[in-house]
Write a protein that holds these residues in place. Structure first.
Motif, PDB file in Angstrom:
ATOM      1  N   UNK A 359      30.227 -13.708 107.066  1.00 31.11           N
ATOM      2  CA  UNK A 359      29.041 -13.877 106.805  1.00 31.11           C
ATOM      3  C   UNK A 359      27.757 -15.145 106.656  1.00 31.11           C
ATOM      4  N   UNK A 360      26.972 -15.342 106.547  1.00 29.34           N
ATOM      5  CA  UNK A 360      26.373 -17.157 107.002  1.00 29.34           C
ATOM      6  C   UNK A 360      25.352 -17.246 105.759  1.00 29.34           C
ATOM      7  N   UNK A 361      24.629 -18.572 106.168  1.00 29.70           N
ATOM      8  CA  UNK A 361      23.499 -18.974 105.372  1.00 29.70           C
ATOM      9  C   UNK A 361      22.807 -18.286 104.599  1.00 29.70           C
ATOM     10  N   UNK A 362      22.470 -17.665 105.628  1.00 26.78           N
ATOM     11  CA  UNK A 362      21.061 -16.743 105.818  1.00 26.78           C
ATOM     12  C   UNK A 362      21.398 -15.356 104.873  1.00 26.78           C
ATOM     13  N   UNK A 363      22.802 -15.026 105.042  1.00 25.42           N
ATOM     14  CA  UNK A 363      22.637 -13.129 104.202  1.00 25.42           C
ATOM     15  C   UNK A 363      23.312 -14.403 103.026  1.00 25.42           C
ATOM     16  N   UNK A 364      23.654 -15.576 102.928  1.00 26.75           N
ATOM     17  CA  UNK A 364      24.127 -15.875 101.604  1.00 26.75           C
ATOM     18  C   UNK A 364      22.570 -16.096 100.857  1.00 26.75           C
ATOM     19  N   UNK A 365      21.600 -16.550 100.819  1.00 26.33           N
ATOM     20  CA  UNK A 365      20.547 -17.061 101.082  1.00 26.33           C
ATOM     21  C   UNK A 365      19.454 -15.743 100.363  1.00 26.33           C
ATOM     22  N   UNK A 366      19.748 -14.865 100.576  1.00 27.12           N
ATOM     23  CA  UNK A 366      18.957 -13.504 100.750  1.00 27.12           C
ATOM     24  C   UNK A 366      19.903 -12.743  99.781  1.00 27.12           C
ATOM     25  N   UNK A 367      21.118 -13.166  99.787  1.00 27.26           N
ATOM     26  CA  UNK A 367      22.347 -12.213  98.358  1.00 27.26           C
ATOM     27  C   UNK A 367      21.991 -12.473  97.461  1.00 27.26           C
ATOM     28  N   UNK A 368      21.170 -13.859  97.218  1.00 25.65           N
ATOM     29  CA  UNK A 368      21.165 -14.597  96.022  1.00 25.65           C
ATOM     30  C   UNK A 368      19.573 -14.341  95.206  1.00 25.65           C
ATOM     31  N   UNK A 373      16.131  -7.258  98.908  1.00 24.42           N
ATOM     32  CA  UNK A 373      15.946  -7.336 100.142  1.00 24.42           C
ATOM     33  C   UNK A 373      17.105  -6.301 100.826  1.00 24.42           C
ATOM     34  N   UNK A 374      18.457  -7.800 101.122  1.00 23.58           N
ATOM     35  CA  UNK A 374      19.473  -7.808 100.768  1.00 23.58           C
ATOM     36  C   UNK A 374      20.491  -6.346 101.069  1.00 23.58           C
ATOM     37  N   UNK A 375      20.152  -5.401 100.025  1.00 23.06           N
ATOM     38  CA  UNK A 375      20.753  -3.835 100.630  1.00 23.06           C
ATOM     39  C   UNK A 375      19.735  -2.984 101.129  1.00 23.06           C
ATOM     40  N   UNK A 376      18.449  -2.951 101.340  1.00 26.92           N
ATOM     41  CA  UNK A 376      17.805  -2.808 102.248  1.00 26.92           C
ATOM     42  C   UNK A 376      18.085  -3.161 103.304  1.00 26.92           C
ATOM     43  N   UNK A 377      18.126  -4.406 103.714  1.00 26.90           N
ATOM     44  CA  UNK A 377      18.379  -4.668 105.329  1.00 26.90           C
ATOM     45  C   UNK A 377      19.151  -4.032 106.179  1.00 26.90           C
ATOM     46  N   UNK A 378      20.549  -3.921 105.074  1.00 28.80           N
ATOM     47  CA  UNK A 378      22.163  -3.897 105.132  1.00 28.80           C
ATOM     48  C   UNK A 378      21.583  -2.538 105.790  1.00 28.80           C
ATOM     49  N   UNK A 379      21.086  -1.608 104.883  1.00 30.97           N
ATOM     50  CA  UNK A 379      20.958  -0.137 105.523  1.00 30.97           C
ATOM     51  C   UNK A 379      19.628  -0.325 106.106  1.00 30.97           C
ATOM     52  N   UNK A 380      19.477  -0.473 106.663  1.00 29.71           N
ATOM     53  CA  UNK A 380      17.720  -0.103 107.920  1.00 29.71           C
ATOM     54  C   UNK A 380      18.202  -0.059 109.355  1.00 29.71           C
ATOM     55  N   UNK A 381      18.351   1.253 109.517  1.00 23.96           N
ATOM     56  CA  UNK A 381      18.625   1.396 110.840  1.00 23.96           C
ATOM     57  C   UNK A 381      17.371   0.353 111.644  1.00 23.96           C
ATOM     58  N   UNK A 556      17.782   1.373  90.422  1.00 25.95           N
ATOM     59  CA  UNK A 556      18.084   0.496  90.948  1.00 25.95           C
ATOM     60  C   UNK A 556      17.130   0.272  92.617  1.00 25.95           C
ATOM     61  N   UNK A 557      17.293   1.370  93.014  1.00 26.05           N
ATOM     62  CA  UNK A 557      17.696   1.041  94.484  1.00 26.05           C
ATOM     63  C   UNK A 557      17.232   2.130  94.722  1.00 26.05           C
ATOM     64  N   UNK A 558      15.644   2.016  95.336  1.00 22.59           N
ATOM     65  CA  UNK A 558      15.589   3.268  97.026  1.00 22.59           C
ATOM     66  C   UNK A 558      16.096   3.652  97.706  1.00 22.59           C
ATOM     67  N   UNK A 559      17.248   3.904  97.724  1.00 25.58           N
ATOM     68  CA  UNK A 559      18.487   4.307  99.690  1.00 25.58           C
ATOM     69  C   UNK A 559      18.686   6.091  99.500  1.00 25.58           C
ATOM     70  N   UNK A 560      18.062   6.978 100.753  1.00 20.26           N
ATOM     71  CA  UNK A 560      18.353   7.868 100.898  1.00 20.26           C
ATOM     72  C   UNK A 560      20.057   8.025 100.732  1.00 20.26           C
TER      73      UNK A 560
END
Length: 1029
Positions: A359-368, A373-381, A556-560
């Motif tokens: 886990x890095x600074x960019x992850x933390x910034x997006x998480x916060x 968007x953090x969730x979307x990127x994490x599950x985007x092929x 809250x989240x649109x994710x298949x």
């Protein structure tokens, strides 16, 4: 209109006053097809003295008009642009492409792509000459030539060999010039950013030209070496420090980093597609050997040097890291490359790869700042394709797969040390991010660890000691990672079921976590635990709570992927979901509309909303299937789903058409009755089929069949709309269309069968029209499976009304030809002695019913010699049918026996295999598959004959569907018909018997005995069924 007037109209199109803007757009629409209009737009675009906003509007209109009208899209459609205008555009667009600002060049570039796609080389043979000439000039002309050549080469990037012929000439004529320009650019000291732009264009041209195959020109060793020297130079030389943007997003898109990316991209492509000896054809092995020997190792060394900057905090764009790690992953399986890698493997693994997994600074910034968007990127092929972290995980997986010995132990030791340091550190000094990376590594290695001792037996303890405690971590990303890892290991054999329960309840509690990413990861992990759960009583008490949390998250989240978990729950509990079915469908329908509205509102957004919408429909189908034995629920659910089906059966639903047709199928087959509201969908389906949905015809077959077979009275009596007429109109159009392949129209004759079988005695007026189009298609078709389908229509028509059908065949003058063809098809056998046609049980049965129906016709309709021929053919067919039914029952019994045979022993063997780290033996799988295959053949679904392409194409639907003929036993029907013949015309019957030799007399006697046995069996089945009700 002159240029000045056109410029005024274009300016008005920018007006903030809606009325002015609308009037300007109407004027432009009226002007667009006028002579010289396209030329005038181009003149405004290239006029440097004109206002930039007006030029931009002109460029957009120009681009849209060219895209839509440069060439006709349909055969026979007239040209909308004069050839003289096209010529002027082609000449001038090349002259000014380099001179206009980048904003306008992007629009003209799109136009150029359209024009080249349509016109080169036939209508624009001078284009290549223009490129060659300009490549030999200076500055702007060279840039223009490279820009145009990039567009031209891209046309052939994905073309197959036979379509790439023009590319060979392009490469022959331009690559020597490109190489010369490339050489000069590389030698420039302190090059400007403009040099990077030119090199990047050369790289893109090279990429498009070698994407599928290396052109012959480049296979010359001297030529290829010259190019490789330049690419290796680019790979080795550091990116200039001067001029690099400070902003991270601008920095990764900076020209020199783009050059580096394309260089790595090209070298990767050469290595993975053309440099692998295992993947190449025999004639290409020489190149692969040369590349492996001369370049693969050098590239590897350069890649490792590039990655080395990460150890000291240096900068390397994510995409380049991803590409380099892909190269390293491909290298692991090759011994020579692995030997080069080995000396630096520890540094690579622990100082470069592992930090990428943390886990890095960019992850933390997006998480916060943006957890969605953090969730979307994490599950985007798509994100995974470019992610350094995913590439790092892939490298670790490939390394332990190919060279597990030593490397796996080394990795586990490293991870254990991190766990140890984490456990020992005080809470304020715990290495949370390193623990996150270690958990990611453990999850990545799960397949290997589940198979390998001594690790396999320690997995449960590892989960309890190092994963489950993190569900209570104060750090959100560790709670999320704990949920993900728990899901990866949910299927292991827990020695203590309390540990499984504890892990399961940790995941359930994660669904209520205050942090969105934790809740999402917990839902995904839940899916694995539900699949692994052997005692559903663990879940039953909290099922309402799970569903409630699930739908809160869906809001809250649109994710298949979220929907996959719901499908798993529904699949596990089946009919037990009945109390929740209405609420589930209601929530999923609401989620579907929300996803649809999101994707429609933002067409530029990613596909996650559209994919989630598809997932919602799939989940609804799963629910409908689970409650299929509870028809009363369908009437309650119908109002929820009807608006979705009504909207999505139009062009709005092209992306979800399969899923919507599945909903219609469930609703029309399991509802107690088909409502008038559901009938409102019929015109939508038929209209779509006639307009754009021919590719979905096979999927429409089931619901259309359901309408006719389950609501026959409404189909026959309703006149507004007239369903009979609409069906005839679409089927006649499709079957008479000579451009359609047999495979496209296959459902059409099946639907005619449905009409004849379900509407016996009520559609006499349709017999002749349907026979006409069937026979017309039969005369044209070449494929055996389609001939069988069409002949079955005739057989069904005979069963419907033999006298009417035979009279129609005589009227059409084809009776003799049809019967000769039919008997020939019945007699055709393959090399192995098996029947060539009518191999399915359904097909044989329909033929039997059709032929048997002819036996009672009077002598003036059906002479004695024809009667004898039909009688014998029917006997042969009944014998074949009887044998096939017996074989199918025998193999089905064997399959049932195998399903239940020593199940415990199978599980024990499987457990034993897992303990040894072995995969399932192929032999057992082959035996099982062979049994299934034989059983399928016995049903007539498929054949061993490779010459017969798609046997099951015309059997599977019919054997699975239900129809009125299911209740008709062909043996009893035959015997009763023969008895009727004997009673009505004893002389005719006696003459028939005299024509039979001993063989056919024996067959007739056997069939008569079997019919009596079938009558007894059927009565017994009825009594048994009544007793159980």
């Amino acid at each position: 209109m002159d240029l000045t007037g056109l410029a005024v109209v274009l300016r008005s199109a920018l007006s903030h006053i809606p009325e002015e803007r609308k009037a300007a757009e109407e004027s432009l629409n009226q002007l667009q097809y006028m002579e010289q209009h396209l030329v005038r737009l181009l003149l405004i675009i290239i006029d440097g003295g004109c206002d930039m906003a007006v030029r931009q509007v002109a460029s957009i209109h120009f681009k849209n008009f060219v895209a839509k009208n440069w060439s006709p899209h349909e055969p026979g459609e007239p040209q909308k642009i004069l050839e003289s205008d096209k010529r002027v555009v082609r000449d001038n667009i090349l002259r000014f492409i380099a001179q206009i600002p980048p904003l306008l060049r992007a629009q003209l570039g799109e136009c150029l792509k359209t024009i080249i796609q349509d016109d080169y080389p036939e209508q624009w043979p001078s284009l290549l000459h223009w490129i060659k000439c300009n490549l030999q000039l200076q500055d702007q002309q060279v840039f223009a030539a490279l820009y145009v050549l990039r567009v031209l080469s891209r046309k052939y990037e994905f073309k197959s060999d036979d379509e790439r012929t023009p590319l060979h000439l392009i490469v022959e004529d331009t690559f020597p010039l490109l190489l010369n320009i490339f050489n000069k650019l590389i030698q420039i000291m302190n090059p400007s950013i403009e040099v990077a732009v030119l090199i990047k264009l050369i790289c893109k041209i090279f990429w498009s030209s070698i994407y599928l195959e290396i052109p012959q020109k480049l296979l010359d060793p001297n030529v290829f070496t010259a190019w490789m020297v330049l690419y290796l130079n680019l790979l080795e030389r550091p990116v200039p420090l001067e001029g690099q943007p400070c902003d991270p997003d601008l920095r990764k898109s900076w020209g020199w980093w783009k050059v580096k990316k394309w260089t790595v991209h090209i070298l990767n492509r050469l290595y993975t597609r053309f440099g692998d000896l295992k993947l190449r054809k025999a004639e290409s092995k020489a190149f692969a050997q040369m590349f492996q020997k001369s370049y693969a190792g050098k590239i590897l060394v350069c890649h490792l040097q590039l990655l080395g900057v990460l150890r000291t905090g240096g900068y390397l764009p994510d995409r380049i890291i991803n590409l380099i790690l892909q190269y390293l992953s491909s290298s692991v399986s090759k011994n020579s490359m692995y030997q080069l890698l080995q000396p630096q493997l520890d540094i690579l693994l622990f100082e470069i790869i592992f930090p990428l997994m943390c886990f890095n600074d960019n992850d933390q910034k997006l998480w916060t700042e943006d957890p969605h968007e953090y969730v979307r990127k994490g599950y985007d092929i798509i994100e995974d394709l470019y992610s350094p972290r995913t590439a790092a995980m892939d490298f670790v997986s490939e390394l332990v797969r190919k060279h597990g010995k030593g490397n796996l132990q080394k990795l586990i030791h490293f991870i254990v040390e991190i766990f140890k340091r984490y456990d020992e550190a005080p809470i304020e000094l715990k290495p949370y991010r390193q623990k996150d990376g270690a958990l990611l590594a453990i999850g990545t290695l799960c397949d290997k660890l589940k198979q390998s001792e001594p690790y396999k037996s320690e997995l449960e303890r590892m989960l309890v000691q190092h994963v489950l405690p993190e569900f209570s971590s104060p750090v959100g990303h560790l709670r999320a990672k704990a949920a993900w890892v728990a899901g990866q290991y949910a299927h292991i054999n827990f020695s203590d079921q309390n540990n499984f329960r504890r892990a399961f309840h940790c995941v359930v509690s994660g669904m209520r976590d205050p942090e969105l990413p934790v809740r999402v990861d917990s839902v995904f992990a839940l899916r694995s635990f539900i699949e692994a759960c052997q005692d559903l009583n663990e879940i039953r008490p909290i099922l309402p709570q799970l569903l409630d949390e699930f739908f809160k998250l869906m809001n809250e989240v649109e994710n298949e992927d979220l929907v996959f978990t719901l499908e798993t729950i529904v699949g596990k509990f089946g009919e037990e979901m009945a109390p929740y079915a209405f609420g589930l469908c209601q929530n999923l329908a609401a989620a579907f509309w929300k996803c649809l509205n999101t994707s429609e509102a933002d067409e530029e957004a990613d596909d996650s909303g559209a994919l989630a919408a598809i997932g919602c429909l799939r989940a609804i189908s799963t629910i409908l299937e689970s409650i299929s034995s509870l028809p009363h629920l369908f009437a309650q659910i119908e109002p929820i789903l009807l608006p979705i089906m009504q909207r999505m059966l139009t062009t709005d639903g092209q992306d979800v058409f399969d899923e919507v047709l599945e909903l219609v199928s469930y609703m029309t087959i399991f509802s107690p009755t088909i409502s008038l509201d559901m009938w409102s969908l019929w015109p939508l389906m038929v209209e779509a089929l006639g307009d754009w949905a021919i590719d979905f015809f096979e999927n429409m077959l089931v619901p259309l069949d359901n309408y006719i077979s389950r609501s026959t009275a409404h189909f026959l009596t309703c006149k507004d709309p007239d369903y009979q007429q609409s069906l005839w109109k679409i089927l006649s159009t499709i079957m008479s269309d000579r451009k359609m392949e047999d495979s496209d129209i296959e459902p059409a004759p099946k639907l005619i069968e449905v009409v004849f079988q379900n509407c016996k005695g009520q559609v006499d007026h349709w017999v002749e029209p349907y026979l006409r189009i069937t026979i017309d298609r039969l005369h044209r078709t070449k494929k055996p499976y389609m001939k069988c389908l069409l002949m079955l229509v005739i057989a069904d028509a005979l069963y419907y009304d033999a006298s009417l059908t035979l009279g129609t065949l005589h009227k059409l003058g084809v009776a003799s030809d049809i019967f000769n063809l039919w008997f020939q098809m019945l007699q055709d056998v393959k090399k192995n002695g098996m029947r060539a046609n009518f191999r399915g049980l359904h097909d044989k049965k329909v033929c039997c019913l059709g032929l048997t129906s002819l036996l009672c016709l009077p002598v003036d309709h059906f002479p004695g010699e024809a009667l004898e021929r039909v009688f014998k053919a029917t006997l042969d067919l009944l014998v074949s049918y009887k044998g096939q039914v017996a074989e199918a029952e025998k193999l089905n019994d064997a399959a049932v026996d195998m399903d239940g045979f020593d199940a415990d022993e199978e599980n024990e063997e499987e457990d034993s295999d897992k303990e040894m780290g072995d995969d399932t033996e192929d032999g057992d799988e082959v035996d099982s598959l062979e049994l299934q295959k034989l059983a399928t053949e016995a049903r007539g679904f498929q054949s061993n004959d490779e010459d017969y392409e798609t046997d099951d194409d015309y059997s599977d639907y019919d054997d699975d569907s239900q129809s009125p003929i299911d209740e008709i036993d062909p043996f009893i029907f035959f015997v009763e018909t023969v008895h009727a013949l004997q009673a009505s015309d004893p002389t005719r019957f006696q003459n028939l018997m005299l024509t039979l030799d001993f063989h056919y007399q024996a067959l007739a006697s056997g069939i008569a005995q079997h019919a009596e046995q079938r009558r007894t069996d059927i009565e017994k089945e009825k009594l048994d069924k009544a007793a159980t009700q």
